[in-house]
Design a protein around this motif. Structure first.
Motif, PDB file in Angstrom:
ATOM      1  N   LEU A 100      50.678  33.258  44.819  1.00  0.00           N
ATOM      2  CA  LEU A 100      50.122  34.534  45.291  1.00  0.00           C
ATOM      3  C   LEU A 100      51.040  35.709  44.957  1.00  0.00           C
ATOM      4  O   LEU A 100      50.572  36.805  44.653  1.00  0.00           O
ATOM      5  N   ILE A 101      52.353  35.473  44.995  1.00  0.00           N
ATOM      6  CA  ILE A 101      53.299  36.531  44.616  1.00  0.00           C
ATOM      7  C   ILE A 101      53.112  36.855  43.127  1.00  0.00           C
ATOM      8  O   ILE A 101      53.110  38.016  42.721  1.00  0.00           O
ATOM      9  N   ALA A 102      52.908  35.826  42.308  1.00  0.00           N
ATOM     10  CA  ALA A 102      52.663  36.041  40.870  1.00  0.00           C
ATOM     11  C   ALA A 102      51.370  36.832  40.664  1.00  0.00           C
ATOM     12  O   ALA A 102      51.273  37.680  39.772  1.00  0.00           O
ATOM     13  N   LEU A 103      50.391  36.587  41.517  1.00  0.00           N
ATOM     14  CA  LEU A 103      49.128  37.337  41.466  1.00  0.00           C
ATOM     15  C   LEU A 103      49.369  38.805  41.847  1.00  0.00           C
ATOM     16  O   LEU A 103      48.895  39.730  41.177  1.00  0.00           O
ATOM     17  N   HIS A 107      48.515  42.017  39.499  1.00  0.00           N
ATOM     18  CA  HIS A 107      47.287  42.781  39.753  1.00  0.00           C
ATOM     19  C   HIS A 107      47.323  43.650  41.000  1.00  0.00           C
ATOM     20  O   HIS A 107      46.351  44.360  41.284  1.00  0.00           O
ATOM     21  N   GLY A 108      48.429  43.576  41.786  1.00  0.00           N
ATOM     22  CA  GLY A 108      48.534  44.412  42.986  1.00  0.00           C
ATOM     23  C   GLY A 108      47.772  43.846  44.177  1.00  0.00           C
ATOM     24  O   GLY A 108      46.980  42.907  44.040  1.00  0.00           O
ATOM     25  N   GLY A 122      42.485  38.507  35.827  1.00  0.00           N
ATOM     26  CA  GLY A 122      43.070  38.068  34.560  1.00  0.00           C
ATOM     27  C   GLY A 122      44.340  37.278  34.816  1.00  0.00           C
ATOM     28  O   GLY A 122      44.678  36.996  35.970  1.00  0.00           O
ATOM     29  N   PRO A 123      45.071  36.936  33.756  1.00  0.00           N
ATOM     30  CA  PRO A 123      46.276  36.117  33.906  1.00  0.00           C
ATOM     31  C   PRO A 123      47.298  36.744  34.851  1.00  0.00           C
ATOM     32  O   PRO A 123      47.417  37.972  34.920  1.00  0.00           O
ATOM     33  N   PHE A 161      43.026  31.397  36.943  1.00  0.00           N
ATOM     34  CA  PHE A 161      44.270  32.111  36.650  1.00  0.00           C
ATOM     35  C   PHE A 161      45.393  31.757  37.628  1.00  0.00           C
ATOM     36  O   PHE A 161      46.525  32.181  37.447  1.00  0.00           O
ATOM     37  N   LEU A 162      45.083  31.013  38.694  1.00  0.00           N
ATOM     38  CA  LEU A 162      46.130  30.592  39.640  1.00  0.00           C
ATOM     39  C   LEU A 162      46.742  29.244  39.277  1.00  0.00           C
ATOM     40  O   LEU A 162      47.690  28.802  39.925  1.00  0.00           O
TER      41      LEU A 162
END
Ligand SMILES: NC(=O)c1ccc[n+]([C@@H]2O[C@H](COP(=O)([O-])OP(=O)(O)OC[C@H]3O[C@@H](n4cnc5c(N)ncnc54)[C@H](O)[C@@H]3O)[C@@H](O)[C@H]2O)c1
Ligand SMILES: [Fe+2]
Length: 384
Positions: A100-103, A107-108, A122-123, A161-162
């Motif tokens: 989730l941190i990577a998300l 993407h904010g 997206g990625p 994407f996760l």
């Protein structure tokens, strides 16, 4: 062709499994700027030195909170550090946090924008996942689960994407885990395998965006079968003899295979029912899914086709086998024991029915009556 003749597998680009594979971490990172999301239990252990300690340009976030409240992750983004890769090391909660941190970096926020299926645009920043529990399969799955204070039950964010970019599944990292963590995460993996193997088969419209969870299919089926057999046989050994390396290896492999399988098929009844029960009783995810499994199996076997499928998964009667495993590893056998009142059952069934994404994967019609029936048997401790 039958509906389960098609196939979907979504996997990390690199996946290594076995004792010692954690040593590949620095090579996989390859000198990139890293945010390491580290399970708090790892602080001061040799595993911390052997993994995060070997990375160069690294910032560490070790504030993973139990149950993963949605707003607890924002602190990982404070400052001007822009990671090129996020490494997650820990149990399912820490791995979900890393995903989730990577998300959020890509993407904010807020995370609520992405609740449900296929809402991630997206990625994300690539994730490398190292699980320290043998259970959730989060290192290979397209889903992460958070608690939103504004909602009664935990909520999932599901998107291809996760799926982590790479996973290193090293059973050594599970060797020191406490008995209850081994038991509850391990039984959750068995539930993943059983629910994947018994999922409804769909015939997706391949000209449109497919759902994240595509139902039972030709590619996941042999993987789920192997996972269920391996976990049923070895989980009681890993719980009784935590230092048994072979048992740890077999359970870790089983949990990984179950994750690979359910990451494409989805899970159903036990998971839909566990979310409200977990919220109500504050009990671990796997305790709840494991407790419910014999009762859900009993309900599923009323359908002759599903019963025949279940019979191939277990030596002997499926309800008896799962009940034996639960007893051996200390999973409570009734909802009453974990503090659920009989009067709460109808509301739990209602909330479970609202998890439409999960319920749609069930191989039998999941009416309110069916869910209530499973809950009543689980409350009374009568698998029927
Ligand atoms: N993303 C997915 O695909 C997926 C699937 C199933 C469950 N989940 C989520 O995963 C979470 C459960 O994950 P879990 O069962 O791995 O438990 P967990 O991550 O919540 O960890 C449980 C406890 O064990 C500790 N721990 C972890 N590994 C340890 C080790 N090797 N030695 C000592 N202590 C250790 C942790 O610090 C924590 O206190 C839930 O939030 C659930 O919703 C996610
Ligand atoms: Fe689960």
């Amino acid at each position: 062709m039958p509906e389960d003749a098609n196939g979907t597998l979504r996997l990390p680009g690199r996946l290594h499994f076995g004792f010692g594979v954690r040593a590949q971490l620095a090579a996989l990172v390859g000198g990139r700027r890293v945010l390491a999301v580290v399970d708090p239990f790892l602080k001061g252990t040799r595993f911390y030195d052997e993994t995060v300690g070997n990375l160069g340009n690294v910032r560490v976030f070790d504030g993973v909170t139990p149950e993963l409240p949605a707003d607890s992750l924002d602190v990982a983004l404070v400052g001007d550090f822009e990671p090129e890769v996020v490494v997650g090391i820990g149990g399912g909660s820490a791995l979900d946090a890393a995903k989730l941190i990577a998300l959020l970096f890509a993407h904010g926020g807020p995370l609520s924008r992405y609740y449900g299926e296929n809402q991630v645009p997206g990625p994300c920043v690539p994730v490398i996942a190292l699980p320290t529990t043998a259970g959730t399969g989060s290192e290979v799955t397209p889903v992460a689960v958070v608690a939103d204070p504004a909602r009664e039950v935990k909520v999932g964010i599901s998107s291809p994407f996760l799926v982590p970019a790479a996973a290193l599944v090293d059973p050594e990292l599970t060797l020191g885990s406490p008995r209850s963590v081994t038991a509850f995460s391990g039984i959750d993996a068995l539930v993943h395998a059983v629910e994947s193997y018994t999922a409804r088969a769909f015939d997706p419209d391949w000209t449109a965006t497919p759902p994240v969870f595509t139902g039972r299919n030709a590619l996941t089926e042999p993987i789920a079968l192997q996972a269920a057999r391996q976990i049923t046989r070895w989980l009681p050994v890993a719980v009784a003899q935590p230092g048994d390396r072979l048992a740890r290896h077999e359970v870790a492999q089983g949990a990984l295979l179950a994750g690979i399988a359910f990451g494409s098929t989805g899970t159903h009844l036990c998971h839909a029912l566990q979310y409200p029960i977990g919220a109500l009783t504050k009990t671990p995810h796997g305790l709840g899914t494991g407790l419910l499994l014999p009762y859900a199996i009993r309900a599923l076997t009323r359908d002759r086709t599903v019963a025949a499928r279940l019979a191939t998964l277990f030596d002997g009667d499926p309800v008896d086998r799962v009940t034996e495993v639960n007893r051996a590893i200390g999973v409570p056998s009734t909802l009453a024991e974990i503090g659920v009142g009989a009067e709460q059952l109808p509301r739990i069934a209602e909330l479970a029915l609202a998890s439409r994404r999960l319920i749609a994967i069930a191989p039998i019609e999941p009416s309110h009556g069916l869910l209530l029936d499973i809950l009543e048997h689980a409350h009374a401790g009568d698998p029927g």
